[in-house]
Design a protein around this motif. Structure first.
Motif, short mmCIF file in Angstrom:
data_model
loop_
_atom_site.label_atom_id
_atom_site.label_comp_id
_atom_site.label_asym_id
_atom_site.label_seq_id
_atom_site.Cartn_x
_atom_site.Cartn_y
_atom_site.Cartn_z
N THR A 38 52.06 33.58 37.65
CA THR A 38 51.50 32.17 38.17
C THR A 38 51.68 31.96 39.84
O THR A 38 52.51 32.06 40.17
N PRO A 39 50.88 30.88 40.37
CA PRO A 39 51.22 30.41 41.69
C PRO A 39 53.26 29.94 41.18
O PRO A 39 53.91 30.45 42.71
N SER A 66 44.76 38.24 38.72
CA SER A 66 45.45 37.00 39.38
C SER A 66 44.35 36.12 38.59
O SER A 66 44.23 35.83 37.41
N CYS A 67 45.82 34.69 38.65
CA CYS A 67 46.06 34.10 38.16
C CYS A 67 44.90 32.95 37.92
O CYS A 67 45.14 32.49 36.37
N ASP A 68 43.76 32.96 38.18
CA ASP A 68 42.42 32.49 38.25
C ASP A 68 41.62 32.27 37.88
O ASP A 68 40.66 32.17 37.66
N ASP A 69 41.42 34.17 37.81
CA ASP A 69 40.32 34.66 36.73
C ASP A 69 40.47 34.61 35.22
O ASP A 69 41.03 35.94 35.20
N VAL A 70 39.75 33.87 35.41
CA VAL A 70 39.68 33.40 33.27
C VAL A 70 38.52 35.02 33.11
O VAL A 70 38.60 35.15 31.78
N ASP A 103 44.91 27.47 30.17
CA ASP A 103 44.18 26.97 31.66
C ASP A 103 44.62 27.65 33.15
O ASP A 103 44.00 27.20 33.78
N ASN A 104 45.09 28.80 32.81
CA ASN A 104 44.50 29.95 33.37
C ASN A 104 44.98 31.12 32.81
O ASN A 104 45.03 31.37 31.42
N LEU A 105 44.97 31.87 33.76
CA LEU A 105 44.74 33.59 32.79
C LEU A 105 46.02 33.69 32.25
O LEU A 105 45.91 34.89 31.17
#
Ligand SMILES: Cc1cc2nc3c(=O)[nH]c(=O)nc-3n(C[C@H](O)[C@H](O)[C@H](O)COP(=O)(O)O)c2cc1C
Length: 192
Positions: A38-39, A66-70, A103-105
């Motif tokens: 996570t970030p 990447s954590c935002d790559d759902v 809400d994130n990967l």
């Protein structure tokens, strides 16, 4: 057969546990590891380990997502995995998992792990805990997850921080069926 293990690192204190787990999976035979950070964990990794620790740690994983790559492979239940471990697991990530908030990967992969009835181990870290944290732990436990607080086993007589970290990492990986014999100090009762 190759074991596929998903490793999540979230922004609780204890980035060293995530690193040790990745090292052990990297050393284990026939294990493919999928890492998502996570970030907030990027921040704790740099604060608790060292400034460039994230890139070194990422090279230990077979794949880093990447954590935002759902849309990543691990976001789908059709991706076969042998379980997921989140080390360390923040109270924010714990709470999101408890409520199915993908809400994130990382939280999506955890949600998928639970819905597919695969093993999910959370090294949940906060101290002290309020009722909301405890309720989230109960919820995740009722959904089939395992709360594994990264607490030292002093009966193993650890001499160094590395002994403590290795013992906790190995015991938590054993819950996912990863062969870690040799890294665990088992209780050896003294003769009576
Ligand atoms: C140095 C540091 C230590 C932290 N330790 C904890 C902790 O032990 N437990 C926790 O729940 N949050 C801790 N936090 C706060 C989380 O990073 C914060 O709640 C963050 O939003 C968690 O996001 P994530 O779950 O997406 O990783 C810490 C933050 C920092 C900067």
């Amino acid at each position: 057969m190759t074991q596929r293990i998903i490793v999540g690192i979230s922004g609780a204190s204890g980035a060293i546990f995530g690193r040790r787990i990745l090292e052990m999976l990297n050393d284990a035979a026939n294990v493919e590891s999928h890492l998502v950070v996570t970030p907030a964990a990027e921040r704790t990794i740099s604060l608790e380990l060292h400034r460039n620790a994230l890139s070194a740690l990422s090279t230990l994983a077979t794949v880093r997502h990447s954590c935002d790559d759902v849309s990543a492979s691990i976001a789908s239940g059709s991706f076969r995995s042998d379980g997921m471990i989140i080390a360390p697991c923040s109270m924010r990530t714990l709470s999101a998992i408890a409520h199915g908030l993908a809400d994130n990967l990382l939280t999506r992969a955890a949600d998928v792990t639970l819905k597919e009835r695969r093993r999910l181990v959370l090294l949940a870290r906060e101290a002290p805990l309020h009722a909301g944290h405890l309720e989230a732990m109960i919820k995740v436990t009722n959904l089939g997850g395992i709360i594994f607080p990264p607490a030292p086993a002093f009966y193993a007589k650890p001499q160094t921080i590395d002994d403590i970290v290795t013992q906790i990492a190995a015991r938590s990986l054993e819950l996912l069926g990863v062969a870690v014999e040799g890294s665990i100090l088992r209780w050896d009762p003294p003769p009576t």
